[in-house]
Write a protein that holds these residues in place. Structure first.
Motif, PDB file in Angstrom:
ATOM      1  N   THR A  12      53.676  24.303 -50.300  1.00 30.88           N
ATOM      2  CA  THR A  12      54.981  23.824 -49.825  1.00 30.88           C
ATOM      3  C   THR A  12      56.124  24.096 -50.787  1.00 30.88           C
ATOM      4  O   THR A  12      57.286  23.918 -50.423  1.00 30.88           O
ATOM      5  CB  THR A  12      54.940  22.303 -49.570  1.00 30.88           C
ATOM      6  N   CYS A  13      55.815  24.448 -52.014  1.00 31.59           N
ATOM      7  CA  CYS A  13      56.906  24.618 -52.987  1.00 31.59           C
ATOM      8  C   CYS A  13      56.463  25.548 -54.102  1.00 31.59           C
ATOM      9  O   CYS A  13      55.327  26.021 -54.134  1.00 31.59           O
ATOM     10  CB  CYS A  13      57.317  23.260 -53.573  1.00 31.59           C
ATOM     11  N   HIS A  15      55.765  24.932 -57.095  1.00 32.42           N
ATOM     12  CA  HIS A  15      54.648  24.442 -57.897  1.00 32.42           C
ATOM     13  C   HIS A  15      53.322  24.848 -57.265  1.00 32.42           C
ATOM     14  O   HIS A  15      52.359  25.179 -57.956  1.00 32.42           O
ATOM     15  CB  HIS A  15      54.676  22.917 -58.005  1.00 32.42           C
ATOM     16  N   CYS A  16      53.280  24.784 -55.954  1.00 33.94           N
ATOM     17  CA  CYS A  16      52.070  25.169 -55.229  1.00 33.94           C
ATOM     18  C   CYS A  16      51.781  26.655 -55.486  1.00 33.94           C
ATOM     19  O   CYS A  16      50.634  27.050 -55.715  1.00 33.94           O
ATOM     20  CB  CYS A  16      52.243  24.933 -53.727  1.00 33.94           C
ATOM     21  N   SER A  19      50.293  27.113 -58.877  1.00 33.90           N
ATOM     22  CA  SER A  19      48.899  26.674 -58.951  1.00 33.90           C
ATOM     23  C   SER A  19      47.955  27.721 -58.382  1.00 33.90           C
ATOM     24  O   SER A  19      46.905  28.013 -58.961  1.00 33.90           O
ATOM     25  CB  SER A  19      48.717  25.361 -58.188  1.00 33.90           C
ATOM     26  N   TYR A  64      44.306  24.102 -52.147  1.00 33.67           N
ATOM     27  CA  TYR A  64      44.768  24.658 -50.872  1.00 33.67           C
ATOM     28  C   TYR A  64      43.587  25.312 -50.156  1.00 33.67           C
ATOM     29  O   TYR A  64      42.461  25.266 -50.646  1.00 33.67           O
ATOM     30  CB  TYR A  64      45.915  25.647 -51.119  1.00 33.67           C
TER      31      TYR A  64
ATOM     32  N   THR B  12      58.221  17.973 -51.970  1.00 35.60           N
ATOM     33  CA  THR B  12      57.362  18.362 -50.847  1.00 35.60           C
ATOM     34  C   THR B  12      55.884  18.169 -51.111  1.00 35.60           C
ATOM     35  O   THR B  12      55.079  18.263 -50.186  1.00 35.60           O
ATOM     36  CB  THR B  12      57.579  19.848 -50.477  1.00 35.60           C
ATOM     37  N   CYS B  13      55.499  17.955 -52.353  1.00 33.30           N
ATOM     38  CA  CYS B  13      54.054  17.871 -52.642  1.00 33.30           C
ATOM     39  C   CYS B  13      53.818  17.070 -53.916  1.00 33.30           C
ATOM     40  O   CYS B  13      54.755  16.625 -54.582  1.00 33.30           O
ATOM     41  CB  CYS B  13      53.448  19.275 -52.792  1.00 33.30           C
ATOM     42  N   HIS B  15      52.874  18.022 -56.752  1.00 29.96           N
ATOM     43  CA  HIS B  15      53.432  18.624 -57.963  1.00 29.96           C
ATOM     44  C   HIS B  15      54.877  18.192 -58.149  1.00 29.96           C
ATOM     45  O   HIS B  15      55.336  17.965 -59.271  1.00 29.96           O
ATOM     46  CB  HIS B  15      53.393  20.149 -57.888  1.00 29.96           C
ATOM     47  N   CYS B  16      55.596  18.126 -57.045  1.00 26.91           N
ATOM     48  CA  CYS B  16      57.000  17.688 -57.103  1.00 26.91           C
ATOM     49  C   CYS B  16      57.065  16.250 -57.622  1.00 26.91           C
ATOM     50  O   CYS B  16      57.908  15.916 -58.454  1.00 26.91           O
ATOM     51  CB  CYS B  16      57.639  17.764 -55.716  1.00 26.91           C
ATOM     52  N   TYR B  64      65.272  18.621 -58.405  1.00 28.00           N
ATOM     53  CA  TYR B  64      65.537  17.918 -57.143  1.00 28.00           C
ATOM     54  C   TYR B  64      66.892  17.223 -57.214  1.00 28.00           C
ATOM     55  O   TYR B  64      67.612  17.357 -58.199  1.00 28.00           O
ATOM     56  CB  TYR B  64      64.386  16.933 -56.854  1.00 28.00           C
TER      57      TYR B  64
END
Lengths: 69, 69
Positions: A12-13, A15-16, A19, A64, B12-13, B15-16, B64
């Motif tokens: 979703t972002c 950071h994802c 990873s 994921y 969004t997740c 990690h955020c 953010y």
């Protein structure tokens, strides 16, 4: 040198993306990982062909899933 | 001891959530940060009242925004 494209769901972002890039990049022989967050496409370049299982395990380690798995 | 609730947009997740928790947690005097990803609510507990500017700066450092800012 081989490049394969996988589709990863759940990112979703940025950071994802990081990873997934990090975990997939740890697979033996992987030299480059490009991730497109918008469509989930992950291009994996490696010295030799990878097994789907290795890529799936790395993606799941990141938190994921591969599409269809 | 003071607890204030802020609303952060853009997470969004998990990690955020971690990024916001980490940056806000670095503000002098902050002792606890609780983040609810679903609604963006961030409860900040501190030894003394914080300025909104300090919280806004930390949230923006994480990437953010505070709602309404």
């Amino acid at each position: 040198m081989t490049t394969s494209t996988y589709t990863v769901v759940g990112m979703t972002c940025g950071h994802c993306v990081s990873s997934v890039r990090e975990e997939v990049g740890r697979i033996d022989g992987v030299t480059q990982v490009d991730v497109d967050l918008a469509n989930g496409a992950v291009d994996v370049t490696s010295d030799a062909p990878l097994t789907d299982d290795a890529v799936r395990a790395a993606v799941e380690e990141a938190g994921y899933q591969l599409a269809g798995s």
